[in-house]
Design a protein around this motif. Structure first.
Motif, short mmCIF file in Angstrom:
data_model
loop_
_atom_site.label_atom_id
_atom_site.label_comp_id
_atom_site.label_asym_id
_atom_site.label_seq_id
_atom_site.Cartn_x
_atom_site.Cartn_y
_atom_site.Cartn_z
N CYS A 1 0.86 -1.18 0.00
CA CYS A 1 0.00 0.00 0.00
C CYS A 1 0.90 1.23 0.00
N ARG A 2 0.32 2.40 -0.05
CA ARG A 2 1.12 3.62 0.03
C ARG A 2 1.66 3.80 1.43
N ALA A 3 2.82 4.45 1.53
CA ALA A 3 3.43 4.67 2.84
C ALA A 3 2.54 5.50 3.75
N ASP A 4 1.72 6.39 3.18
CA ASP A 4 0.85 7.25 3.99
C ASP A 4 -0.56 6.67 4.15
N SER A 5 -0.74 5.40 3.81
CA SER A 5 -2.07 4.79 3.87
C SER A 5 -2.53 4.60 5.32
N ASP A 6 -3.85 4.60 5.50
CA ASP A 6 -4.41 4.30 6.81
C ASP A 6 -4.67 2.80 6.97
N ILE A 7 -4.16 2.00 6.05
CA ILE A 7 -4.23 0.55 6.19
C ILE A 7 -3.09 0.11 7.10
N HIS A 8 -3.42 -0.58 8.18
CA HIS A 8 -2.42 -0.99 9.16
C HIS A 8 -2.29 -2.51 9.28
N GLY A 9 -3.05 -3.23 8.49
CA GLY A 9 -2.97 -4.68 8.55
C GLY A 9 -4.12 -5.30 7.78
N PRO A 10 -4.18 -6.63 7.73
CA PRO A 10 -5.21 -7.32 6.94
C PRO A 10 -6.64 -6.91 7.26
N ALA A 11 -6.93 -6.64 8.53
CA ALA A 11 -8.31 -6.32 8.92
C ALA A 11 -8.80 -5.03 8.27
#
Length: 255
Positions: A93-103
């Motif tokens: 993902c992008r480095a600034d994404s709010d994705i922090h893991g699979p969930a």
């Protein structure tokens, strides 16, 4: 007494430590000769092998082979592993994404070269084990067909417009994540969805005790049935070539 003529086999496979002795000619056979096709990106050999039997023996993605077998293609899989790796580092993902893991992937737009791609197949299962969403809860964007012509994308995947570039779409925010192959881009603007992919890989190893297989070796069924001595010789050659290669971090692949 005239020497017996070696059987020439059309072959397609990548150059790896475990195949280098075969491709550079330092490992030879009295029974067969491998005529290697020039295929700069080895995945481009898979569709021609499945659809038109272009080669006698070919490297093959395991997901492609399983789909080909389900569709009755006349191919035989040999117990020769050519590529295997943990998959978690391929989900970006992008480095600034709010994705922090699979969930955090539910409802997100994830790009993958093809829905049938082996890395994607493994990751969909791994995500399910790690608390991620079911495949139909992700918005998949694909960029090409499956290698097996009969295999269609599921209804929860859509096709990108012609000419679209998957990594460019990730960088400009049109995608929330992507699944890449062996070549993970060296880009400080991107990061893995798994914050610690090495730890996630170790957890997978502890659960299953395997390194996920990406590519194996297959050949035409007619050749296997009519010339079983060539199958035995191929297995001998690949085992000898693998012995000359350094072992991976989890030891040698089974042969």
């Amino acid at each position: 007494m005239q020497a017996e003529t070696r059987t020439l086999l059309r072959a397609a496979m990548g150059t790896y430590p475990a195949t280098r002795a075969l491709k550079d000619g330092s490992l030879r056979s009295d029974l067969l000769e491998l005529d290697f096709a020039e295929v700069p990106v080895i995945s481009r050999a898979f569709a021609p092998m499945v659809r038109e039997a272009r080669y006698d023996v070919s490297e093959m993605a395991i997901a492609t082979f399983l789909q080909a077998r389900a569709c009755g293609k006349p191919l035989v899989l040999l117990p020769v592993v050519l590529a295997a790796r943990f998959q978690q580092s391929a989900l970006l993902c992008r480095a600034d994404s709010d994705i922090h893991g699979p969930a955090d992937l539910a409802g997100r737009r994830i790009g993958v070269r093809a829905y049938s791609q082996t890395t994607g197949m493994w990751l969909r299962g791994i995500l399910a084990e790690d608390g991620g969403p079911a495949p139909d809860a992700i918005r998949w964007l694909t960029f090409e067909d499956a290698h097996v012509a009969e295999i269609q994308d599921p209804p929860w995947a859509e096709r990108a417009a012609p000419g679209q570039d998957m990594l460019a779409m990730l960088r400009n925010g049109e995608l929330d994540g992507v699944i890449v192959g062996n070549d993970v881009p060296d880009d400080p603007g991107l990061r893995t969805v798994y914050r610690n992919p090495e730890a996630a890989a170790e957890a997978f190893w502890q659960r299953h005790g395997i390194v996920p297989v990406n590519h194996m070796l297959c050949l035409r069924r007619e050749l296997a049935e009519q010339r079983p001595e060539l199958v035995a010789e191929l297995l001998r050659l690949f085992a000898a070539a693998a012995e000359a290669a350094p072992p991976g971090p989890r030891g040698r692949a089974p042969m």
